[in-house]
Design a protein around this motif. Structure first.
Motif, short mmCIF file in Angstrom:
data_model
loop_
_atom_site.label_atom_id
_atom_site.label_comp_id
_atom_site.label_asym_id
_atom_site.label_seq_id
_atom_site.Cartn_x
_atom_site.Cartn_y
_atom_site.Cartn_z
N SER A 1 26.95 13.88 44.60
CA SER A 1 26.69 15.15 45.02
C SER A 1 27.21 16.14 44.09
O SER A 1 27.16 17.26 44.10
CB SER A 1 27.21 15.30 46.25
OG SER A 1 28.53 15.30 46.59
N LEU A 2 28.15 15.64 43.27
CA LEU A 2 29.06 16.69 42.20
C LEU A 2 28.25 16.92 40.78
O LEU A 2 28.89 17.91 40.35
CB LEU A 2 30.25 16.13 41.79
CG LEU A 2 31.47 16.45 42.89
CD1 LEU A 2 32.89 16.18 42.30
CD2 LEU A 2 31.48 17.87 43.30
N GLU A 3 26.82 16.33 40.69
CA GLU A 3 26.07 16.70 39.62
C GLU A 3 25.04 17.69 40.21
O GLU A 3 24.43 17.68 41.18
CB GLU A 3 25.48 15.53 39.14
CG GLU A 3 26.47 14.51 38.37
CD GLU A 3 27.46 15.25 37.41
OE1 GLU A 3 26.73 16.17 36.49
OE2 GLU A 3 28.55 14.79 37.01
N SER A 4 24.66 18.47 39.27
CA SER A 4 23.36 19.28 39.79
C SER A 4 22.21 18.85 39.59
O SER A 4 21.79 18.22 38.33
CB SER A 4 23.48 20.61 38.94
OG SER A 4 22.26 21.21 38.68
#
Lengths: 247, 992
Positions: A89-92
């Motif tokens: 989830s930390l990547e766009s």
């Protein structure tokens, strides 16, 4: 963090398998199969997000809001190839879609008109390009020019020692003829007529016939190729202007 | 021998089509030989070929040593092959891993940048705890390398090292932190990336960076980095609420100005997930910002790009819990997404819509969802029937027709075949929506029951994942999985819940259950066998509320028919119980006279039960077997009693009572107090009676008894059959065993939910999703209900009933405003029901618990612990193990506290020494004082002396002498103190 970058063709044959965590090879293959079966059923108009395959999902394939670490699985389809990125989830998600675009553009510049065969025969360069962009799951570079320059530089070092095998197919004469719209994704499939060989297919002879048919088509299409090339470039530029995250 | 190059291999694979397997095996054999070659070129080619085959699933881990040899080649070409092999095939348990340390170290200091980056990248994949410890210092030196290319690559690899050995974080952190000031933007970006990852594990450590990061955010630059910064701040804000105020202006600015969609989305998403919007929710500014966000997200949905639609829905789903009203304003576009052609988008919309429903929109949304479930074929059938045979459409339905012009092309709206998974999800979500907050949104429970029945018909086939994976699966396990996957179970639970909680519709619910039990074959979808598990609940309901059954004998017949025994064991167990209950209600009446007809009837019933139970007494399922054996014996007794009781005709003079066993004993097993929903935790609050020791065995000789029973099985059953008292004792109220599964407890809701008089608020026609028979019944009921409603316009078919009614007789409702039920206090429902609806109080029974309060805190605590446990247990396939970094502090004090015992001891020693020193010092002081005093006395005497002697010079000398003496003593004292001090210092040093 990006967990994996995968490339496979329309028949599910892997062209690049890169996991940023250590997974058993049989699991890798199972995951690949599951993702392929998901991705190959999608219509062209569908969005680029995939539901999670059973191996990743456990019990809930869609309730990512409940999951402890939601996983994003997205893909892009270019002519004969699917590019898959799995991330947390930390990547766009939209950023990653652009990242795939940059990756493909970089390959296109390196091979001066990339097609699937380039990637098969030069999979070392394919790996090297990815390494310039993603290290250990972190995106370190998104600037197209820098990526291309770095890969070229290391190819230069490669050639210095040995001339036994050229790195890029463009210079070797295995030229990227006969491809129509790798980037556009909606034109024909790239083929090189003088190479009778195609990579093995584990799922039988159907593919062969199909290919041969397409090869014939390809010959007819060769005249149109220059036009197509022009169109393709224009489309690519339009795409870049449309959503450019890198700069 | 001629060696194949990679190119030859690929061509060969193509040439050997259909025979790849053998070709690959042969090639692998060749590679095995070539890998052993002395020539590095051949070796490297072999490895390269192996890497290629590895991609297709042919493991190359056996070649790790050869890969290592190629890695150490001086030629870059070969080195690259070697590193690629390592990256693709080395694992943490690869034994040559420990041999790579020096090699990588050497390559890290290579003068050639490409070689160095090979090593750096290779390390990022294969790093192990020992490699991390050995090479991290070298990596740190790369952070200041002249080439930004090296610097930016070294940063993520350091993170990988931290993952392997967390203690490195402390030593390397200061240098890594400096990279945030690097002149190259890629290096800064990579560092932000790593900090973001680190902060996810333990955000507290990185709060001090906030000003620096904030500066980076406002300065702008690379979109990738800005996105990461926003994600990073989203993890920091929960710890430092003051950041919210600071962050809102720049992020708002970004939202307004950025041309990049991804950044715009991440800004909004960051605002939501960082709790920023929730943090400023009550202020005008917050409200404004939230509405800006929602408007932008609406733009995402209507823009046309399916990817934007997808992410927009995700963001709205996150937002809907805090800003329900704002999201509900965009009801229209979200509902459009439910019917999107893309299944991914449908899933997202489905998830979002669950948060959006309220009493007004529930039936609309549920209808829309259920319409999707409708199979195309039956849909046509229903339409034909309705337009042809039944022209009496309700007025309000006609109105709907106009409002939904798309209805005409309904068939085209669902062009894609819905996956069963999705159907499953729809049903689960529909149930979730309706049952939310103890049915706060359900206004019409009859409608809900109809929906439930319809859902059973739509139930998708049960899919068992990995069914082929292990064929030797136990039947029980299989049943367990069906139980989990079949929506019938969930639907049944709802049915049961409604039957128990909502007394006003209980007869309706019982009728539904009856229908399910009786019309088993017509009700369920033909294929797949989905939904069958609803029978468990239905069976329970028909048994428990047997008195409400419309046709008990038919129900009884369907329960005891032989096909029942093929049902899953737990449902069968409930059936056995239900059969006995219905029997009790059929035969237990005392008022009916005991005539020969009645006697034969009852005998027949009893016989049928016995015949039903007989085969089940040998069932392999314990629960079924136990119940069957018990009831079997009971009914045999009953049958004896019936036979023994003479019957007489009604007109006969001598009347006989029915056997007591029928009228008293058996009904008393099941009647008694009504079953109410009990809170899941109520049992825990029942105080333990004094003197009861649960650990003490009831019968200490249990083991012997069991052994004896093995030898003499007949004895036990004989005993059982005889001892009826014993049985009755143990089987009073066996129904309590039937699991009453409840929704999480909410305080009692005295819902003032209104029943709809007309369905004009509905956006979807009921016939769109309900089947013809259900609809026909509904219409009948509606007519019945609206007979007295002056505002109800009847369709031509029904008008006869009121055409001749005079106007005077139309009742005029008197409006009493005070009489309106106070909806806000009665329910947790935020939206009061629309006033035009006629109010009807629907009583929903809440869970029972001891002392009223159910202890919400306890619940949440328990949930927290279970979820935590789950977190610990479940680990994703691709998930990186970062447990070492979770809660790992950068401050050393904390860590040193761990060596408590040692420190404590050392401290005590220091203390002891210090005290000793003080003691010595004190002693010295005392000595000094005494010496001084002594001198003074001497002085005094000496002073006196000169007076006597009148000699000034001598006194002077003596004074000097005394002073010198004094100094001497003091010097000695100082020396000892110094020595003691030294000891203390040494002790302290040894501790630290």
């Amino acid at each position: 963090m990006i967990s994996a970058v995968l490339v496979f063709n329309n028949n599910g044959q892997p062209r690049l398998v890169k996991f940023y965590s250590q997974i058993d090879i049989s699991l890798q293959q199972r995951l690949l199969k599951q993702i392929f079966s998901l991705v190959s059923n999608r219509p062209a108009s569908a969005c680029n997000f995939l539901p999670l395959p059973p191996l990743l999902a456990g019990s809930n394939s869609w309730n990512t809001s409940d999951a402890d670490e939601p996983i994003t699985l997205l893909y892009r389809h270019y002519a004969t190839l699917y590019f898959i990125v799995i991330s947390d989830s930390l990547e766009s998600p939209l950023g990653l879609l652009d990242l795939i675009q940059v990756f493909v553009q970089a390959l296109d510049q390196l091979f001066e008109n990339v097609c699937e065969l380039d990637l098969i025969f030069n999979f070392e360069t394919l790996h090297a390009t990815l390494e310039e962009m993603v290290v250990g799951g972190c995106v370190v570079e998104t600037d197209l020019n820098k990526i291309v320059a770095c890969v070229r530089e290391s190819e230069k070092v490669l050639k210095k020692g040995h001339g036994m095998r050229p790195g890029g197919s463009g210079s070797s004469g295995v030229g990227g003829i006969g491809r129509g719209g790798f980037m556009g994704g909606d034109l024909g499939i790239a083929f090189i007529t003088w190479i009778e060989g195609w990579v093995c297919s584990s799922n039988g002879g159907e593919e062969e016939e199909e290919e041969e048919e397409e090869e014939e088509e390809e010959e007819e299409e060769e005249e149109e190729e220059e036009e197509e090339e022009e169109r393709r470039r224009r489309r690519m530029e339009a795409r870049n202007n449309e959503r450019d995250i890198t700069n | 021998m001629f060696e194949k190059s990679l190119y030859d291999l690929i061509r060969g694979l193509r040439a050997n089509k259909g025979n790849e397997r053998n070709y690959i095996l042969e090639s692998l054999k060749e590679c095995r030989n070539e890998a052993k070659s002395q020539d590095l070129d051949i070796k490297a080619t072999a490895i390269l070929k192996l890497i290629y085959l590895d991609m297709f699933g042919h493991d190359m881990s056996w070649a790790s040593f050869h890969a290592l040899e190629v890695m150490s080649s001086p030629k870059f070409r070969q080195k690259r092959v070697g590193y690629l092999a390592a990256v693709q095939s080395f694992r943490l348990d690869t034994d040559v891993l420990m041999l790579t340390t020096n090699l990588i170290k050497k390559d890290l200091y290579s003068p050639s940048v490409p070689e160095m980056s090979l090593a750096i990248n290779g390390l990022s994949h294969i790093v192990s705890p020992s490699l991390a410890a050995d090479l991290a210092p070298d990596l740190v030196t790369k952070l200041t390398h002249s080439s930004p290319h090296v610097r930016k690559k070294a940063v993520p690899v350091l993170y990988k090292c931290f993952l392997q050995s967390p203690e490195l974080l402390r030593t390397c952190w200061p240098r890594l932190r400096e990279c945030l000031n690097d002149e190259d933007s890629s290096v800064v970006s990579a560092t932000v990336n790593v900090v973001c990852e680190l902060a996810r594990r333990n955000p507290k450590n990185y709060l001090p960076l906030a000003p620096q990061l904030f500066k980076l955010l406002t300065e702008g630059g690379n979109n990738w980095m800005t996105i990461k910064l926003i994600k990073l701040f989203a993890t920091l804000t929960p710890l430092e609420p003051r950041l919210v105020k600071k962050l809102v202006p720049p992020i708002t600015n970004l939202i307004r100005t950025t041309p990049a969609m991804s950044l715009l989305y991440e800004c909004i998403s960051g605002l939501i997930s960082g709790g920023l919007l929730a943090g400023i929710q009550d202020t005008d500014e917050g409200e404004e910002l939230a509405s800006v966000c929602v408007t932008k997200l609406r733009g995402f949905l209507v823009e046309g790009d399916s990817n934007l639609k997808y992410v927009g829905l995700i963001a709205l789903t996150k937002l809907v819990n805090t800003h329900t009203h704002l999201v509900c304003q965009h009801h229209d576009v979200v509902l459009d997404c439910i019917d999107d052609n893309d299944i991914s988008i449908r899933y997202r919309a489905l998830e979002l819509v669950v948060g959006m429903v309220n009493a007004d929109t529930l039936s609309d949304i549920v209808g829309k969802l259920m319409r999707q479930l409708k199979p195309p074929s039956t849909q046509e059938y229903v339409e034909l029937e309705e337009t042809g045979a039944d022209s009496s459409e309700d007025e309000d339905d006609m109105q709907e027709e106009v409002m939904h012009p798309r209805k005409t092309q309904r068939g085209e709206m669902i062009p894609l075949e819905l996956p069963e998974d999705y159907k499953h999800a729809i049903i689960v979500k529909v149930l979730e929506m309706c049952s939310r907050d103890m049915y706060a949104n359900v206004a019409d429970f009859e409608w809900y029951l109809d929906v439930l029945i319809q859902l059973v018909r739509y139930a998708p086939a049960v899919q068992i994942l990995d069914k082929d994976a292990d064929d030797g699966e136990e039947e029980d396990e299989y049943e367990e999985m069906v139980k989990k996957r079949d929506v019938g179970e969930a639907i049944g639970r709802e049915l049961q819940n409604v039957a128990i909680r909502v007394k006003s519709v209980r007869p309706e619910a019982v009728r539904c259950a009856e229908m399910l039990v009786c019309g088993r074959d017509g009700v369920f979808p033909a294929a797949g066998g989905g939904g069958k598990r609803v029978l468990g609940a239905a069976g329970w309901i028909v048994g428990e509320y047997a008195s409400l059954l419309t046709d008990p004998s038919t129900t009884f017949d369907s329960l005891v028919q032989s096909s029942s025994s093929s049902l899953p064991s737990d449902i069968l167990a409930r059936y056995i119980q239900a059969v006995a209950k219905i029997y009790a209600s059929l035969t237990g009446s005392e008022l009916l006279t005991w005539t020969p007809e009645r006697k034969t009837y009852v005998t027949l019933l009893t016989e049928r039960i016995i015949r039903f139970l007989e085969p089940l007494t040998t069932s392999p399922h314990l629960e079924v077997q136990e119940r069957a054996v018990e009831f079997m014996e009971l009914f045999r007794l009953a049958s004896e009693a019936i036979a023994a009781q003479p019957a007489a005709r009604e007109e006969a003079e001598e009347q006989y009572d029915p056997p007591l066993l029928l009228t008293q004993a058996i009904p008393s097993l099941f009647s008694g107090q009504e079953l109410n929903p009990v809170a899941p935790r109520a049992q825990r609050k029942v105080p333990l009676p004094p003197g009861l020791d649960l650990d003490e065995p009831i019968n200490p000789n249990l083991h012997d008894l069991l052994v004896a029973a093995d030898y003499d099985t007949s004895l036990i059953s004989e005993d059982d059959a005889e001892d009826e008292e014993f049985r009755n004792y143990y089987y009073t109220k066996p129904t309590a065993a039937a699991p009453v599964k409840n929704q999480p407890a909410v305080l009692g809701i005295d819902s003032a939910a209104a029943k709809s008089t007309a369905s004009s608020y509905q956006g979807v026609n009921e016939e769109d999703y309900l089947d013809a028979d259900i609809l026909a019944r509904r219409r009948r009921e509606r007519q019945e209900r609206n007979r007295d409603d002056p505002f109800y316009i009847f369709t031509p078919g029904e008008t006869e009933s009121i055409t001749d009614a005079d106007l005077e007789s139309i009742p005029v409702l008197e409006l009493k405003l005070d009489d309106m039920p106070d909806a806000s206090s009665a329910t947790t429902n935020l939206n009061p029901p629309a006033p035009r609806r006629r109010k009807e109080r629907v009583q929903i029974v809440a869970d029972e618990g001891i002392e009223g309060a159910d202890g919400d805190k306890e619940v949440s605590e328990e949930e927290a612990t279970t979820s935590h446990r789950r977190k610990g247990r479940k680990k994703g396939l691709l998930q990186v193990d970062a447990s070492g970094l979770v809660g790992y502090s950068l401050d050393e004090e904390k860590e040193s506290m761990k060596n408590d015992a040692k420190t404590e001891m050392a401290k005590r020693e220091v203390e002891k020494l210090r005290r000793e020193m003080e003691l010595v010092a004190e002693r010295m002081e005392v000595q000094r004082r005494s010496a001084e005093e002594g001198k003074k006395e001497k002085k005094k005497t000496k002073i006196k002396m000169p007076k006597k002697e009148e000699d000034g010079t001598t006194t002077e000398k003596k004074k000097k002498k005394a002073k010198a003496k004094d100094g001497e003593v003091e010097g000695k004292k100082k020396k000892t103190v110094k020595r003691k001090k030294k000891e203390v210092v040494v002790a302290e040093a040894s501790i630290s």
